[in-house]
Design an enzyme around this catalytic site. Structure first.
Site, PDB file in Angstrom:
ATOM      1  N   THR A 126     -24.204  45.215  81.956  1.00 26.22           N
ATOM      2  CA  THR A 126     -23.942  46.622  81.145  1.00 26.22           C
ATOM      3  C   THR A 126     -25.252  46.597  80.356  1.00 26.22           C
ATOM      4  O   THR A 126     -25.786  45.603  80.044  1.00 26.22           O
ATOM      5  CB  THR A 126     -22.763  46.394  80.495  1.00 26.22           C
ATOM      6  OG1 THR A 126     -22.856  47.497  79.296  1.00 26.22           O
ATOM      7  CG2 THR A 126     -22.690  45.040  79.712  1.00 26.22           C
ATOM      8  N   ASP A 127     -25.742  47.773  80.074  1.00 27.47           N
ATOM      9  CA  ASP A 127     -26.787  47.959  79.211  1.00 27.47           C
ATOM     10  C   ASP A 127     -26.267  47.755  77.810  1.00 27.47           C
ATOM     11  O   ASP A 127     -27.325  47.425  76.841  1.00 27.47           O
ATOM     12  CB  ASP A 127     -27.174  49.551  78.964  1.00 27.47           C
ATOM     13  CG  ASP A 127     -26.006  50.552  78.685  1.00 27.47           C
ATOM     14  OD1 ASP A 127     -24.940  49.966  78.311  1.00 27.47           O
ATOM     15  OD2 ASP A 127     -26.368  51.629  78.392  1.00 27.47           O
ATOM     16  N   GLU A 128     -25.055  47.252  77.457  1.00 22.23           N
ATOM     17  CA  GLU A 128     -24.864  46.684  76.104  1.00 22.23           C
ATOM     18  C   GLU A 128     -25.466  45.611  75.512  1.00 22.23           C
ATOM     19  O   GLU A 128     -25.205  45.042  74.581  1.00 22.23           O
ATOM     20  CB  GLU A 128     -23.159  46.897  75.987  1.00 22.23           C
ATOM     21  CG  GLU A 128     -22.751  48.184  76.105  1.00 22.23           C
ATOM     22  CD  GLU A 128     -21.226  48.531  75.731  1.00 22.23           C
ATOM     23  OE1 GLU A 128     -20.702  47.775  74.950  1.00 22.23           O
ATOM     24  OE2 GLU A 128     -20.496  49.202  76.290  1.00 22.23           O
ATOM     25  N   TYR A 154     -17.697  41.438  73.489  1.00 20.18           N
ATOM     26  CA  TYR A 154     -17.786  41.975  74.923  1.00 20.18           C
ATOM     27  C   TYR A 154     -19.203  42.083  75.158  1.00 20.18           C
ATOM     28  O   TYR A 154     -19.380  41.156  76.185  1.00 20.18           O
ATOM     29  CB  TYR A 154     -17.384  43.353  74.819  1.00 20.18           C
ATOM     30  CG  TYR A 154     -17.730  44.143  76.164  1.00 20.18           C
ATOM     31  CD1 TYR A 154     -17.352  43.660  77.219  1.00 20.18           C
ATOM     32  CD2 TYR A 154     -18.929  45.279  76.063  1.00 20.18           C
ATOM     33  CE1 TYR A 154     -17.746  44.215  78.440  1.00 20.18           C
ATOM     34  CE2 TYR A 154     -18.909  45.797  77.451  1.00 20.18           C
ATOM     35  CZ  TYR A 154     -18.729  45.384  78.508  1.00 20.18           C
ATOM     36  OH  TYR A 154     -19.011  45.741  79.760  1.00 20.18           O
ATOM     37  N   LYS A 158     -20.937  39.196  78.025  1.00 24.08           N
ATOM     38  CA  LYS A 158     -21.725  39.922  79.296  1.00 24.08           C
ATOM     39  C   LYS A 158     -23.093  39.274  79.291  1.00 24.08           C
ATOM     40  O   LYS A 158     -23.576  38.779  80.378  1.00 24.08           O
ATOM     41  CB  LYS A 158     -21.842  41.367  79.251  1.00 24.08           C
ATOM     42  CG  LYS A 158     -20.333  42.112  79.411  1.00 24.08           C
ATOM     43  CD  LYS A 158     -19.695  41.722  81.014  1.00 24.08           C
ATOM     44  CE  LYS A 158     -20.600  42.337  81.845  1.00 24.08           C
ATOM     45  NZ  LYS A 158     -19.806  42.278  83.028  1.00 24.08           N
TER      46      LYS A 158
HETATM   47  P1  NAD Z   1     -12.159  47.423  84.075  1.00 25.32           P
HETATM   48  O1  NAD Z   1     -11.755  46.927  82.992  1.00 25.32           O
HETATM   49  O2  NAD Z   1     -11.707  49.018  84.513  1.00 25.32           O
HETATM   50  O3  NAD Z   1     -11.728  46.560  85.448  1.00 25.32           O
HETATM   51  C1  NAD Z   1     -11.778  45.057  85.198  1.00 25.32           C
HETATM   52  C2  NAD Z   1     -11.133  44.676  86.428  1.00 25.32           C
HETATM   53  O4  NAD Z   1     -11.408  43.157  86.376  1.00 25.32           O
HETATM   54  C3  NAD Z   1      -9.516  44.877  86.245  1.00 25.32           C
HETATM   55  O5  NAD Z   1      -9.142  45.267  87.654  1.00 25.32           O
HETATM   56  C4  NAD Z   1      -8.905  43.543  85.794  1.00 25.32           C
HETATM   57  O6  NAD Z   1      -7.686  43.304  86.521  1.00 25.32           O
HETATM   58  C5  NAD Z   1      -9.960  42.678  86.823  1.00 25.32           C
HETATM   59  N1  NAD Z   1     -10.115  41.158  85.978  1.00 25.32           N
HETATM   60  C6  NAD Z   1      -9.968  41.012  84.456  1.00 25.32           C
HETATM   61  N2  NAD Z   1     -10.055  39.845  84.619  1.00 25.32           N
HETATM   62  C7  NAD Z   1     -10.002  39.294  85.605  1.00 25.32           C
HETATM   63  C8  NAD Z   1      -9.982  37.811  85.783  1.00 25.32           C
HETATM   64  N3  NAD Z   1     -10.022  36.710  85.027  1.00 25.32           N
HETATM   65  N4  NAD Z   1     -10.040  37.492  87.268  1.00 25.32           N
HETATM   66  C9  NAD Z   1      -9.865  38.411  88.003  1.00 25.32           C
HETATM   67  N5  NAD Z   1      -9.923  39.907  87.846  1.00 25.32           N
HETATM   68  C10 NAD Z   1     -10.003  40.077  86.521  1.00 25.32           C
HETATM   69  O7  NAD Z   1     -13.585  47.393  83.894  1.00 25.32           O
HETATM   70  P2  NAD Z   1     -14.979  48.383  84.624  1.00 25.32           P
HETATM   71  O8  NAD Z   1     -14.928  49.635  83.686  1.00 25.32           O
HETATM   72  O9  NAD Z   1     -14.543  48.798  86.028  1.00 25.32           O
HETATM   73  O10 NAD Z   1     -15.947  47.607  84.519  1.00 25.32           O
HETATM   74  C11 NAD Z   1     -16.230  46.602  85.548  1.00 25.32           C
HETATM   75  C12 NAD Z   1     -17.708  45.823  85.496  1.00 25.32           C
HETATM   76  O11 NAD Z   1     -18.693  46.720  85.022  1.00 25.32           O
HETATM   77  C13 NAD Z   1     -17.554  44.981  84.411  1.00 25.32           C
HETATM   78  O12 NAD Z   1     -18.092  43.764  84.474  1.00 25.32           O
HETATM   79  C14 NAD Z   1     -18.079  45.768  83.071  1.00 25.32           C
HETATM   80  O13 NAD Z   1     -18.718  45.078  82.013  1.00 25.32           O
HETATM   81  C15 NAD Z   1     -19.362  46.218  83.851  1.00 25.32           C
HETATM   82  N6  NAD Z   1     -19.842  47.649  83.357  1.00 25.32           N
HETATM   83  C16 NAD Z   1     -18.978  48.876  82.926  1.00 25.32           C
HETATM   84  C17 NAD Z   1     -19.368  49.827  82.576  1.00 25.32           C
HETATM   85  C18 NAD Z   1     -18.396  51.256  82.285  1.00 25.32           C
HETATM   86  O14 NAD Z   1     -18.851  51.904  81.704  1.00 25.32           O
HETATM   87  N7  NAD Z   1     -17.086  50.910  82.391  1.00 25.32           N
HETATM   88  C19 NAD Z   1     -20.670  50.034  82.480  1.00 25.32           C
HETATM   89  C20 NAD Z   1     -21.623  48.948  82.845  1.00 25.32           C
HETATM   90  C21 NAD Z   1     -21.096  47.835  82.991  1.00 25.32           C
HETATM   91  P1  TYD Z   2     -15.718  53.457  75.041  1.00 24.40           P
HETATM   92  O1  TYD Z   2     -15.471  54.430  76.214  1.00 24.40           O
HETATM   93  O2  TYD Z   2     -15.179  52.250  74.577  1.00 24.40           O
HETATM   94  O3  TYD Z   2     -17.120  52.811  75.674  1.00 24.40           O
HETATM   95  P2  TYD Z   2     -18.455  51.793  74.967  1.00 24.40           P
HETATM   96  O4  TYD Z   2     -18.018  51.543  73.731  1.00 24.40           O
HETATM   97  O5  TYD Z   2     -18.272  50.650  75.881  1.00 24.40           O
HETATM   98  O6  TYD Z   2     -19.537  52.587  74.600  1.00 24.40           O
HETATM   99  O7  TYD Z   2     -16.420  54.240  73.833  1.00 24.40           O
HETATM  100  C1  TYD Z   2     -17.441  55.320  74.143  1.00 24.40           C
HETATM  101  C2  TYD Z   2     -17.881  55.646  72.776  1.00 24.40           C
HETATM  102  O8  TYD Z   2     -16.637  56.550  72.461  1.00 24.40           O
HETATM  103  C3  TYD Z   2     -18.142  54.854  71.673  1.00 24.40           C
HETATM  104  O9  TYD Z   2     -19.452  55.303  70.889  1.00 24.40           O
HETATM  105  C4  TYD Z   2     -16.677  54.733  70.902  1.00 24.40           C
HETATM  106  C5  TYD Z   2     -16.322  56.104  71.025  1.00 24.40           C
HETATM  107  N1  TYD Z   2     -14.647  56.201  71.099  1.00 24.40           N
HETATM  108  C6  TYD Z   2     -14.109  57.183  70.192  1.00 24.40           C
HETATM  109  O10 TYD Z   2     -14.855  57.820  69.435  1.00 24.40           O
HETATM  110  N2  TYD Z   2     -12.880  57.275  70.336  1.00 24.40           N
HETATM  111  C7  TYD Z   2     -12.153  56.750  71.083  1.00 24.40           C
HETATM  112  O11 TYD Z   2     -10.785  56.701  70.930  1.00 24.40           O
HETATM  113  C8  TYD Z   2     -12.773  55.565  72.033  1.00 24.40           C
HETATM  114  C9  TYD Z   2     -11.884  54.873  72.881  1.00 24.40           C
HETATM  115  C10 TYD Z   2     -14.136  55.514  71.936  1.00 24.40           C
END
Ligand code: NAD
Ligand code: TYD
Length: 340
Positions: A126-128, A154, A158
């Site tokens: 992630t970019d985070e 988090y 990562k």
């Molecule tokens: P999510 O929380 O929707 O899904 C995570 C999945 O992993 C779930 O199905 C969960 O059951 C499974 N999981 C959790 N712990 C586990 C374990 N110990 N063993 C096996 N499975 C397990 O997450 P997401 O938003 O789909 O993100 C997926 C990946 O992409 C993550 O690694 C996250 O860091 C990365 N990512 C997410 C975003 C975003 O905007 N959502 C952006 C950049 C990177």
């Molecule tokens: P989020 O979807 O949790 O992603 P991330 O924190 O990983 O970027 O949140 C996106 C942005 O929205 C973040 O700045 C926090 C804000 N946010 C709210 O203002 N209200 C909410 O209820 C949530 C879940 C997030």
């Protein structure tokens, strides 16, 4: 036929990636390994459960014996690791599970790839990991050279995983790549994250909790564009390299919430300003030049189109998110597989 392991494939991005790969590569078989934590939803994958090119395995990536058995059984050609604890707010309340899954789980997978004869491994990061950028410097972007500088448990977990993946490359010659993507949105997004929470709350007539003043900026990417980028990295990414993925779609949280309300034809009275998140990152913004120049990737979906499609998806798939919000989705595994 190539067999790819997709860990975390019952989550938001992982499930979109599974559908993307099966749709675009007829010669690919996908095995999903997912622990089905609160974030995993087998209903999302239900249309695939009888597909001969798909297999679902319930299991934890930190369970070394189970992971090694699965690797021996399947002889994977590649592994894409999406499995993670992914919600910043939860990491502030309970950091430990983030370290366990995100770091130790990644190590177990890296070891299994090593034992399996240096299996190709892609880490979805992630970019985070780059921390945040100031709000008053729109000229600054994260590149692959930006130092790691994390804010939340988090992002620290990562970053720990990324460093381990790079160490396995340097020390053992592991066959790895890493991608660092900006915030995704689209179908099957768990309604605890900003966009699906706001869409579903607005549809239910509930309040829309905006943290602080809503000025924090995120760089949004439609999930399908993230999937196409990972696919390209798997096919042509240089081993040992990091690739940033993003589409220059920066919006403040308030802009996003207002755009959702406008698409739903609702006024802004439901917006409620709530206590800010501790350590809240101000701005994320990706420079995706390397993806474009080396792999020819570019996003297909503008934010306006993607958000419209996403709102429409939540309107058309009310059962999916109502089951998530009611908790009914948790029973699906048992209904389908019994007590196995
Ligand atoms: P999510 O929380 O929707 O899904 C995570 C999945 O992993 C779930 O199905 C969960 O059951 C499974 N999981 C959790 N712990 C586990 C374990 N110990 N063993 C096996 N499975 C397990 O997450 P997401 O938003 O789909 O993100 C997926 C990946 O992409 C993550 O690694 C996250 O860091 C990365 N990512 C997410 C975003 C975003 O905007 N959502 C952006 C950049 C990177
Ligand atoms: P989020 O979807 O949790 O992603 P991330 O924190 O990983 O970027 O949140 C996106 C942005 O929205 C973040 O700045 C926090 C804000 N946010 C709210 O203002 N209200 C909410 O209820 C949530 C879940 C997030």
């Amino acid at each position: 036929m190539k067999t790819i392991l997709v860990t975390g494939g019952a989550g938001f991005i992982g499930s979109n990636f599974v559908y993307y790969m099966l749709r675009t590569h007829p010669n690919v078989r996908v095995v999903v390994l997912d622990a089905l934590t609160y974030a995993g939803n087998l209903e999302t994958l239900s249309p695939l459960l009888d597909n001969p090119r798909f297999r679902f395995v319930k299991g934890d990536i930190t369970d070394r014996a189970a992971v090694e058995n699965l690797f021996r059984e399947e002889g994977f050609d590649a592994v894409v690791n999406f499995a993670a604890e992914s919600h910043v707010d939860r990491s502030i309340d309970t950091p430990e599970i983030f370290l366990k899954t995100n770091i130790l789980g990644t190590q177990v997978l890296l070891d299994a790839c090593r034992k399996g004869g240096n299996i190709r491994f892609h880490q979805v990061s992630t970019d985070e990991v780059y921390g945040d950028l100031p709000l008053d410097r729109p000229d600054l972007f994260f590149t692959e050279e930006t130092p790691i500088h994390t804010s939340s448990p988090y992002s620290a977990s990562k970053a720990g995983a990324d460093l381990l993946v790079q160490a396995y490359h340097r020390t053992y010659g592991a066959n790895i790549t890493i991608s660092r993507c900006s915030n995704n949105y689209g179908p099957y997004h768990f309604p605890e994250k900003l966009i699906p929470l706001m869409i579903t709350n607005a549809m239910e007539g509930k309040s829309l909790p905006v943290y602080g003043e809503g000025k924090n900026i995120r760089d949004w990417l439609y999930v399908k564009d993230h999937c196409s980028a990972i696919d390209l990295i798997l096919q042509g990414g240089r081993i040992g390299e990091v690739y940033n993925i993003g589409g220059h779609n920066e919006r403040s949280n308030l802009q996003v919430v207002k755009a959702i309300l406008a698409l739903l034809g609702k006024d802004e009275s439901a917006i409620t300003y709530v206590k800010d998140r501790p350590g809240h990152d101000l701005r994320y913004a990706i420079d995706p030049t390397k993806m474009r120049q080396e792999l020819g990737w570019k996003p297909e979906t503008t934010f306006e189109t993607g958000l419209r499609q996403t709102v429409a998806w939540y309107q058309e798939n009310r059962d999916w998110w109502e089951h998530v919000k009611s908790g009914a989705y948790l029973a699906y595994y048992k209904q389908h597989y019994g007590n196995t």
